[in-house]
Scaffold this motif. Structure first.
Motif, PDB file in Angstrom:
ATOM      1  N   LYS A  41     -47.539  15.520  32.425  1.00 53.71           N
ATOM      2  CA  LYS A  41     -47.538  15.963  30.910  1.00 53.71           C
ATOM      3  C   LYS A  41     -48.098  15.094  30.128  1.00 53.71           C
ATOM      4  CE  LYS A  41     -43.028  18.767  32.201  1.00 53.71           C
ATOM      5  NZ  LYS A  41     -42.142  19.176  32.045  1.00 53.71           N
ATOM      6  N   PRO A  42     -49.528  15.657  29.967  1.00 63.13           N
ATOM      7  CA  PRO A  42     -50.157  14.783  29.473  1.00 63.13           C
ATOM      8  C   PRO A  42     -50.556  14.216  27.726  1.00 63.13           C
ATOM      9  CG  PRO A  42     -51.308  16.131  29.944  1.00 63.13           C
ATOM     10  CD  PRO A  42     -50.567  16.305  30.575  1.00 63.13           C
ATOM     11  N   TYR A  43     -50.450  15.620  27.550  1.00 60.14           N
ATOM     12  CA  TYR A  43     -49.430  15.810  26.292  1.00 60.14           C
ATOM     13  C   TYR A  43     -48.290  16.199  26.015  1.00 60.14           C
ATOM     14  CZ  TYR A  43     -53.776  17.426  27.764  1.00 60.14           C
ATOM     15  OH  TYR A  43     -55.003  18.469  28.898  1.00 60.14           O
ATOM     16  N   THR A  44     -48.444  15.441  24.221  1.00 57.27           N
ATOM     17  CA  THR A  44     -47.177  15.491  23.578  1.00 57.27           C
ATOM     18  C   THR A  44     -47.695  16.154  21.825  1.00 57.27           C
ATOM     19  OG1 THR A  44     -46.413  12.939  24.076  1.00 57.27           O
ATOM     20  CG2 THR A  44     -45.957  13.933  22.105  1.00 57.27           C
ATOM     21  N   VAL A  45     -46.492  17.238  21.838  1.00 56.50           N
ATOM     22  CA  VAL A  45     -46.016  18.059  20.724  1.00 56.50           C
ATOM     23  C   VAL A  45     -44.941  17.803  19.823  1.00 56.50           C
ATOM     24  CG1 VAL A  45     -47.853  19.711  21.130  1.00 56.50           C
ATOM     25  CG2 VAL A  45     -45.349  20.036  21.301  1.00 56.50           C
ATOM     26  N   TYR A  46     -44.640  17.669  18.583  1.00 54.51           N
ATOM     27  CA  TYR A  46     -43.403  16.984  17.913  1.00 54.51           C
ATOM     28  C   TYR A  46     -42.950  18.610  16.991  1.00 54.51           C
ATOM     29  CZ  TYR A  46     -46.259  12.697  18.954  1.00 54.51           C
ATOM     30  OH  TYR A  46     -46.810  11.543  19.530  1.00 54.51           O
ATOM     31  N   ALA A  47     -41.599  18.284  17.140  1.00 54.11           N
ATOM     32  CA  ALA A  47     -40.893  18.973  15.973  1.00 54.11           C
ATOM     33  C   ALA A  47     -40.436  18.043  15.607  1.00 54.11           C
ATOM     34  CB  ALA A  47     -39.766  19.752  16.757  1.00 54.11           C
ATOM     35  N   THR A  48     -39.840  18.339  14.107  1.00 48.69           N
ATOM     36  CA  THR A  48     -39.466  17.671  12.762  1.00 48.69           C
ATOM     37  C   THR A  48     -38.388  19.469  12.153  1.00 48.69           C
ATOM     38  OG1 THR A  48     -39.700  16.339  11.231  1.00 48.69           O
ATOM     39  CG2 THR A  48     -41.170  18.121  11.187  1.00 48.69           C
ATOM     40  N   SER A  49     -37.409  18.273  11.206  1.00 49.11           N
ATOM     41  CA  SER A  49     -36.815  19.433  10.256  1.00 49.11           C
ATOM     42  C   SER A  49     -36.753  18.745   8.827  1.00 49.11           C
ATOM     43  CB  SER A  49     -35.383  20.035  11.113  1.00 49.11           C
ATOM     44  OG  SER A  49     -34.924  20.590  10.076  1.00 49.11           O
ATOM     45  N   ASN A  50     -36.435  19.329   8.380  1.00 49.21           N
ATOM     46  CA  ASN A  50     -36.128  19.133   6.812  1.00 49.21           C
ATOM     47  C   ASN A  50     -34.268  18.981   6.432  1.00 49.21           C
ATOM     48  OD1 ASN A  50     -35.960  21.977   5.948  1.00 49.21           O
ATOM     49  ND2 ASN A  50     -37.145  22.115   4.543  1.00 49.21           N
ATOM     50  N   VAL A 106     -32.874  21.920   7.124  1.00 45.07           N
ATOM     51  CA  VAL A 106     -33.011  23.395   7.564  1.00 45.07           C
ATOM     52  C   VAL A 106     -33.936  23.856   8.609  1.00 45.07           C
ATOM     53  CG1 VAL A 106     -32.288  25.583   6.300  1.00 45.07           C
ATOM     54  CG2 VAL A 106     -31.771  22.872   4.968  1.00 45.07           C
ATOM     55  N   HIS A 107     -35.191  24.012   8.295  1.00 52.23           N
ATOM     56  CA  HIS A 107     -36.523  24.316   8.060  1.00 52.23           C
ATOM     57  C   HIS A 107     -37.057  23.008   9.186  1.00 52.23           C
ATOM     58  CE1 HIS A 107     -39.952  26.674   8.065  1.00 52.23           C
ATOM     59  NE2 HIS A 107     -40.832  25.266   8.300  1.00 52.23           N
ATOM     60  N   MET A 108     -37.379  24.430  10.294  1.00 50.65           N
ATOM     61  CA  MET A 108     -37.966  22.960  11.779  1.00 50.65           C
ATOM     62  C   MET A 108     -39.954  23.454  11.478  1.00 50.65           C
ATOM     63  SD  MET A 108     -35.685  23.304  14.815  1.00 50.65           S
ATOM     64  CE  MET A 108     -36.922  22.007  15.787  1.00 50.65           C
ATOM     65  N   ASP A 109     -40.712  23.116  12.474  1.00 53.00           N
ATOM     66  CA  ASP A 109     -42.006  22.820  12.092  1.00 53.00           C
ATOM     67  C   ASP A 109     -42.168  22.325  14.087  1.00 53.00           C
ATOM     68  OD1 ASP A 109     -42.200  24.025   9.540  1.00 53.00           O
ATOM     69  OD2 ASP A 109     -43.059  21.759   8.969  1.00 53.00           O
ATOM     70  N   LEU A 110     -43.328  23.010  13.834  1.00 56.60           N
ATOM     71  CA  LEU A 110     -44.091  22.173  15.229  1.00 56.60           C
ATOM     72  C   LEU A 110     -45.249  21.390  14.407  1.00 56.60           C
ATOM     73  CD1 LEU A 110     -43.849  25.341  17.623  1.00 56.60           C
ATOM     74  CD2 LEU A 110     -42.300  22.605  18.046  1.00 56.60           C
ATOM     75  N   ILE A 111     -45.408  20.405  15.498  1.00 53.21           N
ATOM     76  CA  ILE A 111     -46.606  19.260  14.733  1.00 53.21           C
ATOM     77  C   ILE A 111     -47.044  19.056  15.992  1.00 53.21           C
ATOM     78  CG2 ILE A 111     -47.404  17.081  13.659  1.00 53.21           C
ATOM     79  CD1 ILE A 111     -44.279  16.916  12.160  1.00 53.21           C
ATOM     80  N   PHE A 112     -48.803  19.195  16.101  1.00 53.00           N
ATOM     81  CA  PHE A 112     -49.769  19.455  16.701  1.00 53.00           C
ATOM     82  C   PHE A 112     -50.543  18.156  16.455  1.00 53.00           C
ATOM     83  CE2 PHE A 112     -48.303  23.111  17.048  1.00 53.00           C
ATOM     84  CZ  PHE A 112     -48.338  23.607  18.636  1.00 53.00           C
ATOM     85  N   GLU A 162     -43.296  16.794  25.941  1.00 56.99           N
ATOM     86  CA  GLU A 162     -44.628  16.569  26.729  1.00 56.99           C
ATOM     87  C   GLU A 162     -44.444  17.859  27.437  1.00 56.99           C
ATOM     88  OE1 GLU A 162     -45.391  13.516  26.544  1.00 56.99           O
ATOM     89  OE2 GLU A 162     -44.131  12.456  25.356  1.00 56.99           O
ATOM     90  N   LEU A 163     -45.711  18.197  27.307  1.00 53.83           N
ATOM     91  CA  LEU A 163     -46.255  19.352  27.379  1.00 53.83           C
ATOM     92  C   LEU A 163     -47.472  18.999  28.696  1.00 53.83           C
ATOM     93  CD1 LEU A 163     -46.565  21.434  24.663  1.00 53.83           C
ATOM     94  CD2 LEU A 163     -44.291  21.488  26.003  1.00 53.83           C
ATOM     95  N   CYS A 164     -47.668  19.662  29.949  1.00 58.19           N
ATOM     96  CA  CYS A 164     -48.431  20.097  30.723  1.00 58.19           C
ATOM     97  C   CYS A 164     -50.088  20.883  30.107  1.00 58.19           C
ATOM     98  CB  CYS A 164     -48.463  20.129  32.573  1.00 58.19           C
ATOM     99  SG  CYS A 164     -47.577  22.150  32.176  1.00 58.19           S
ATOM    100  N   ASP A 165     -50.674  20.623  30.837  1.00 55.38           N
ATOM    101  CA  ASP A 165     -51.554  22.253  30.230  1.00 55.38           C
ATOM    102  C   ASP A 165     -51.134  23.669  30.440  1.00 55.38           C
ATOM    103  OD1 ASP A 165     -54.942  20.814  30.624  1.00 55.38           O
ATOM    104  OD2 ASP A 165     -53.417  20.115  32.206  1.00 55.38           O
TER     105      ASP A 165
END
Length: 220
Positions: A47-56, A58-64, A137-140
């Protein structure tokens, strides 16, 4: 006149009771289902790729990181000054008319929660990685599935181009784009993030309209 007032009072009480029962059930199922974990496919791969999640809060986002996003998608965005792009989905009225919680109107909250309202994609550009973001952590195959879900959430014109709302955004580093789907209390911005995690076979909540129900699983 007394009969009319009696009936109005009766109907009002019934309405209030129904609303209370709905709210209590909503809170219970949000609490209960957010504690149940999905059982996604176990990918036996690196799983060579990493994306992220965050919240303010209340509201969440995905981050690339922009290197993970397709070039055909990136060229349609406003100029990117940072290396990271946060992507969120949410109610159009809420996004545009409530830049801060102090400006929240009851009418906006009711429309967002109980009426199938139009939606937007909110993209924010960041120059640096934030240590408070939750890493995933994610794979292809997982990354491809997550990106497909995200791309398909945008609304495209006849030429296949995403549609930006000119002149919108809270700061210089964020932008709004037209989105597909309707927002209700049964499908919130956080449920959208949860669905993206499910598509990518990431362990997450069965159902959670609130950010904490999702962050709880990402912390494990």
């Amino acid at each position: 006149m007394k009969i009319i007032l009696f009936r109005l009072t009766k109907y009002l009480l019934i309405f209030l009771v129904v609303c209370l029962v709905f709210v209590l059930n909503y809170i219970f199922f949000a609490w209960f289902l957010s504690r149940l974990t999905t059982t996604p496919k176990d990918y036996k791969c690196d799983k060579p790729y990493t994306v992220y999640a965050t919240s303010n809060g209340v509201h969440m986002d995905l981050i690339f990181h922009k290197s993970l996003l397709d070039e055909a998608f990136l060229v349609q965005l406003q100029p990117i000054e940072g290396d990271y792009i946060a992507i969120g989905w949410g109610d159009k009225g809420f996004y545009l008319h409530t830049p801060s919680w102090a400006e929240l109107k009851i009418s906006t909250a009711i429309a967002a929660g109980f009426l199938p309202s139009k939606t937007l994609m909110h993209l924010t550009h960041y120059k640096y990685l934030n240590s408070k973001w939750k890493s995933i952590e994610l794979c292809d195959e997982q990354l491809a599935a997550m990106k497909k879900f995200v791309y398909e959430s945008f609304k495209y014109d006849k030429k296949g181009t995403i549609q930006i709302l000119e002149g919108t955004g809270y700061r210089d580093n964020d932008f709004f784009y037209e989105a597909k789907g309707n927002y209700t209390c049964l499908y919130t911005c956080n449920i959208w993030v949860n669905q993206a995690l499910k598509k990518a076979a990431v362990k997450t909540a069965i159902w959670s309209p609130f950010d904490r129900g999702i962050l709880r699983h990402l912390s494990k």
